[in-house]
Each structure stands twice: as structure tokens, then as C-alpha cells.
Write an enzyme that holds these catalytic residues in place. Structure first.
Site, short mmCIF file in Angstrom:
data_model
loop_
_atom_site.label_atom_id
_atom_site.label_comp_id
_atom_site.label_asym_id
_atom_site.label_seq_id
_atom_site.Cartn_x
_atom_site.Cartn_y
_atom_site.Cartn_z
CG HIS A 257 -2.17 0.91 1.19
ND1 HIS A 257 -2.15 2.20 1.28
CD2 HIS A 257 -3.17 0.61 0.65
CE1 HIS A 257 -3.49 2.79 1.00
NE2 HIS A 257 -4.18 1.64 0.66
CG ASP A 311 -8.14 -4.03 -2.84
OD1 ASP A 311 -9.46 -4.02 -2.47
OD2 ASP A 311 -7.53 -3.26 -2.94
C1 LIG Z 1 -0.50 -0.73 -3.87
C2 LIG Z 1 0.73 -0.58 -4.61
C3 LIG Z 1 0.82 -0.09 -5.90
C4 LIG Z 1 1.59 0.24 -3.69
O1 LIG Z 1 2.82 0.47 -4.17
P1 LIG Z 1 3.87 1.63 -3.69
O2 LIG Z 1 3.79 1.84 -2.27
O3 LIG Z 1 3.75 2.80 -4.75
O4 LIG Z 1 5.12 0.67 -3.86
P2 LIG Z 1 6.01 0.63 -5.32
O5 LIG Z 1 5.19 0.17 -6.32
O6 LIG Z 1 6.96 1.76 -5.39
O7 LIG Z 1 6.86 -0.72 -4.86
C5 LIG Z 1 7.91 -0.76 -3.91
C6 LIG Z 1 8.68 -2.25 -3.98
O8 LIG Z 1 7.61 -3.02 -3.28
C7 LIG Z 1 7.34 -4.00 -4.22
N1 LIG Z 1 5.92 -4.56 -4.24
C8 LIG Z 1 4.87 -3.60 -3.79
N2 LIG Z 1 3.91 -4.24 -3.76
C9 LIG Z 1 4.23 -5.34 -3.96
C10 LIG Z 1 3.39 -6.69 -4.07
N3 LIG Z 1 2.06 -6.45 -3.67
N4 LIG Z 1 3.81 -7.92 -4.12
C11 LIG Z 1 5.28 -7.98 -4.27
N5 LIG Z 1 6.20 -6.90 -4.25
C12 LIG Z 1 5.72 -5.55 -4.05
C13 LIG Z 1 7.72 -3.55 -5.36
O9 LIG Z 1 7.81 -4.23 -6.59
C14 LIG Z 1 8.83 -2.71 -5.28
O10 LIG Z 1 10.06 -3.49 -5.33
P3 LIG Z 1 11.58 -2.99 -5.88
O11 LIG Z 1 11.68 -1.63 -5.06
O12 LIG Z 1 12.22 -4.21 -5.65
O13 LIG Z 1 11.17 -2.73 -7.26
C15 LIG Z 1 1.52 -1.87 -4.80
O14 LIG Z 1 1.91 -2.43 -3.47
C16 LIG Z 1 0.81 -3.01 -5.46
O15 LIG Z 1 0.75 -2.98 -6.70
N6 LIG Z 1 -0.09 -3.98 -4.79
C17 LIG Z 1 -0.71 -4.80 -5.50
C18 LIG Z 1 -1.89 -4.21 -6.08
C19 LIG Z 1 -2.87 -3.99 -4.85
O16 LIG Z 1 -3.10 -4.61 -4.14
N7 LIG Z 1 -3.52 -2.99 -5.00
C20 LIG Z 1 -4.37 -2.56 -3.86
C21 LIG Z 1 -4.06 -1.50 -2.80
S1 LIG Z 1 -5.18 -1.18 -1.94
#
Ligand SMILES: CC(C)(COP(=O)(O)OP(=O)(O)OC[C@H]1O[C@@H](n2cnc3c(N)ncnc32)[C@H](O)[C@@H]1OP(=O)(O)O)[C@@H](O)C(=O)NCCC(=O)NCCS
Length: 380
Positions: A257, A311
Site C-alpha cells: 500500500h 483487497d
Molecule cells: C498498492 C501498490 C501500488 C503500492 O505500491 P507503492 O507503495 O507505490 O510501492 P512501489 O510500487 O513503489 O513498490 C515498492 C517495492 O515493493 C514491491 N512491491 C510492492 N507491492 C508488492 C506486492 N504486492 N507484491 C510484491 N512486491 C511488491 C515492488 O515490486 C517494489 O520493489 P522494488 O523496489 O524491488 O522494485 C503496490 O503495493 C501494488 O501494486 N500492490 C498490488 C496491488 C494491490 O493490492 N493494490 C491494492 C492497493 S489497496
């Protein structure tokens, strides 16, 4: 300075929602989400978000009466829904139907805040009717008018199935609506706020929010999380799925998140409901598979701030309630309208047109060319 994605940009002061992403806390108007989930109803919570305080018995009655009398759809809007292709995405149907509600309100434009709220409540009341009507029509069934005496969550399940849900299913749906009702300045709430800042009508404001929620980066993660659990199919396959997904840099849906760097407090509540429903609806395999994926993912992601989010179990809960997967995002909208409305109204008290800037990095001074001498590509 460019703030890509508007990360860490504050657009207003707000008294609606506070998220402490380090401490796993979420508050609506100062009340912790677990207290609201334990003691409140969606109607009370929606009132709280919109007006700022928990309603008295008479305020709540008036609020519920207003929702009840607003639930039926105008024949014109229902006829429009009847004409949509049965294969349409329910989010497209919802977006178009909410916009159409505005066409049938000849006084849609108003500066009066209490009238604006009234129009917002009209939309809030009718959205479950729209979603249920379309779901029934696409399955070859006639829409069922609202029963009239049921609460918001129960009305929705009733209009969907034709059966009054039992008290437990109603409670689960009600709490799911509470948990999705508000989450500070997320993309769809921002979108509603931008539209509100132009002094547009409530139908345009909510339609903007639905359009923004439509994208897979916002709504939709619970569908993906459920799909993963269904595909994995058995707890014994969870570890290899997680190991393989992470080795290929894939994301585990329902994890991570932008704000929470620990457990999402909503996840805890929904997981408990998923467990209860698993027993009640004979879905233990599904629940055990989800738990096995969660356990493996936490083991592999130990030491990272990637934890289960709302989720991870919400789609499982909706699935166990017998709801079709493509209705999950419309249900999210049905609940979040309360938050959209609250933020739009709060912003309008001290309105300033939202008009950021784009830093121009293009060319100037090109001379206009007659059609026969243009290169047909970008001129530097
Ligand atoms: C929600 C989300 C977009 C938030 O991401 P964020 O805080 O912006 O973090 P980032 O996208 O910059 O990711 C940071 C790191 O964590 C990892 N990561 C983040 N979510 C992850 C997940 N669900 N599974 C595995 N790795 C994950 C990324 O691959 C990244 O790794 P890296 O630095 O080695 O490349 C992300 O966690 C995600 O895509 N989750 C899955 C979809 C989901 O459940 N969405 C609902 C949110 S309520």
C-alpha cells in the site's frame, strides 16, 4: 518542481479522514475504523462522513427515510439501463446511469450546500438500485424494486437476488461498505474534488469519481486477488505460486500500500468475515488457500513494508456472498460515494478552482506549413 503523481502534495486541510500508515490506524472524523465496524452501520457512517458527527436517532431516521424514498429509479434511467448491451462492464453502466440521473434532475446545478448534499444522497441511494438492476437484466431477470423497509446493505443484496439476506450476510455487507466508504485524498476523491472546484453539479462530481475508480490502478485489485486465490486453488500450491511470482518480480495482489507500511486495519476485519463465511458457505478451501498465500507471501516479504491490504480478503468476502466478480468495483463506488460527497462538500466551503500547471518542455516558433509540405511527424 514537478510532483509526479502529486505525491506528498496537500490540496486542502481536512477533518474527514486520518490514516496512520505506520500504526495500522484509520479514523473517519476521529472515530477508529474498528469501532465503526463494530458498532456503526453504513448509514450512520455515511452521515458521519458527510455532516461531521454521528446522527441522533431522529437525524438518522430522517437520513434513512430520505435514502429509502430516493432508491427507486426514474423510468427513463431504468429504460436506459435496459438498452445497454448485456455484456457491458457494470462500471461503464454505473458511470453512464449516474450521469443520466443528472439529466432527469432539472435543478441539478445549485450553489446551495444543503441542496447539493440532498442531490449527493439521491445518488448514494440510487447506485445500489442501478447496479442490481443491471446485474439482473444481464442475467435475463427483471429488476426488483427496493423492498422499502431494509437497510442500505440489505436492500442491495435483496435487489440483486430477490431474497432478503440473513442478519449475518447483511452485517458483513454493511461493514464492507463502512470499510470502503472513505480513504482520504485517493485518486477518485481527488477527481471528485477537482470537478467540485469548478462548481459543477453533484452528478458530474460523482461521475468523475466513478470514471477514476474504473482504472485497474485504483478499483479492481480485489478482483485480481480473488482470481489468484481461485487459480492457486489449494493451500499446498500457495508456496510455489508465491516463490515463483516473486522470483519473476510479479506482485502479489492484495499486498502492499502507498500509505500503510504495516497491516491495513481493514484487512484484519475482512479476514475475520472471510473466515466466518468460509464455514457458513462451505468455502473452507478458498479461505485456507488465501491464508496459505498470505502466510507464504509474508514469509518471503519479511523485513519489507509490504503487508496485506483491504483487497486481500474483500473480493473473497464478496465472492462468498454470491456476488459476481465484476460487481466488486461498482460496490466500492457504492460505498465510496459517501467519502466523495464529504470531500466535495468540505472543499466547496473554501473553494478555490484547482488548476495546477504543466512545465512546458516543447518547442516554440514553428512556422505554419501548408498541408502539402508537412512531414507528418513530430517537428523538433
Ligand atoms: C498498492 C501498490 C501500488 C503500492 O505500491 P507503492 O507503495 O507505490 O510501492 P512501489 O510500487 O513503489 O513498490 C515498492 C517495492 O515493493 C514491491 N512491491 C510492492 N507491492 C508488492 C506486492 N504486492 N507484491 C510484491 N512486491 C511488491 C515492488 O515490486 C517494489 O520493489 P522494488 O523496489 O524491488 O522494485 C503496490 O503495493 C501494488 O501494486 N500492490 C498490488 C496491488 C494491490 O493490492 N493494490 C491494492 C492497493 S489497496
Amino acid at each position: 518542481m514537478i510532483h509526479k503523481g502529486l505525491d506528498n502534495v496537500y490540496i486542502k486541510e481536512s477533518k474527514i479522514c486520518f490514516i496512520d500508515g505506520e500504526a495500522s490506524k484509520l479514523f473517519y472524523r476521529g472515530y477508529a475504523i474498528d469501532e465503526l465496524a463494530s458498532y456503526s452501520t453504513f448509514e450512520e457512517t455515511a452521515y458521519l462522513l458527510i455532516y461531521g458527527w454521528l446522527p441522533t436517532a431522529s437525524q438518522l431516521k430522517q437520513f434513512k427515510d430520505h435514502l429509502e424514498s430516493s432508491r427507486p429509479l426514474e423510468p427513463g434511467v431504468l429504460n436506459l439501463i435496459r438498452k445497454f448491451p448485456t455484456g457491458s462492464d457494470p462500471m461503464d453502466v454505473l458511470r453512464t446511469a449516474v450521469s443520466a440521473l443528472g439529466v432527469y434532475d432539472l435543478q441539478a446545478m445549485t450553489d446551495d450546500i444543503s441542496l447539493r448534499i440532498e442531490k449527493g444522497l439521491r445518488i448514494l441511494a440510487k447506485v445500489p438500485t442501478i447496479i442490481a438492476a443491471f446485474d439482473r437484466l444481464r442475467n435475463g431477470n427483471e429488476p426488483i424494486p427496493p423492498a422499502g423497509h431494509l437497510a442500505h446493505a440489505a436492500e442491495f443484496l435483496y435487489m440483486l437476488t430477490g431474497k432478503e439476506p440473513d442478519a449475518h450476510d447483511t452485517h458483513v455487507m454493511d461493514v464492507a461498505l463502512i470499510l470502503h466508504a472513505e480513504h482520504e485524498m485517493n485518486a477518485s476523491t481527488f477527481s471528485c474534488t477537482v470537478t467540485a472546484s469548478t462548481l459543477a453539479d453533484m452528478y458530474s462530481i460523482i461521475t468523475s469519481g466513478i470514471g477514476t475508480l474504473r482504472g485497474p490502478l485504483h478499483g479492481g485489485a480485489n478482483e485480481a486477488a480473488l482470481k489468484t486465490v481461485l487459480e492457486v486453488g489449494d493451500p499446498s500450491r500457495a508456496e510455489s505460486y508465491v516463490a515463483n511470482a516473486l522470483a519473476h518480480k510479479e506482485r502479489i495482489m492484495g499486498f502492499g500500500h502507498r500509505v500503510y507500511k504495516t497491516w491495513d486495519p481493514r484487512y484484519v476485519i475482512l479476514k475475520k468475515f472471510a473466515e466466518e463465511l468460509a464455514v457458513k458457505k462451505d468455502q473452507k478451501l478458498l479461505f485456507d488457500t488465501a491464508v496459505a498465500i498470505e502466510t507464504s507471501a509474508r514469509k518471503h516479504l519479511e523485513g519489507t513494508p509490504i503487508f496485506p491490504n483491504v483487497d486481500s480478503y474483500s473480493g473473497i468476502v464478496f465472492h462468498m456472498l454470491g456476488i459476481q466478480t465484476d460487481l466488486f468495483t461498482p460496490i466500492f463506488a457504492m460505498s465510496r460515494i459517501a467519502g466523495w460527497l464529504a470531500h466535495a462538500i468540505e472543499y466547496l466551503q473554501f473553494n478555490r478552482l484547482i488548476r495546477p500547471k504543466a512545465l512546458y518542455v516543447g518547442t516554440t516558433g514553428l512556422s505554419y506549413k501548408p498541408i502539402g509540405s508537412r512531414s507528418g511527424k513530430l517537428e523538433e
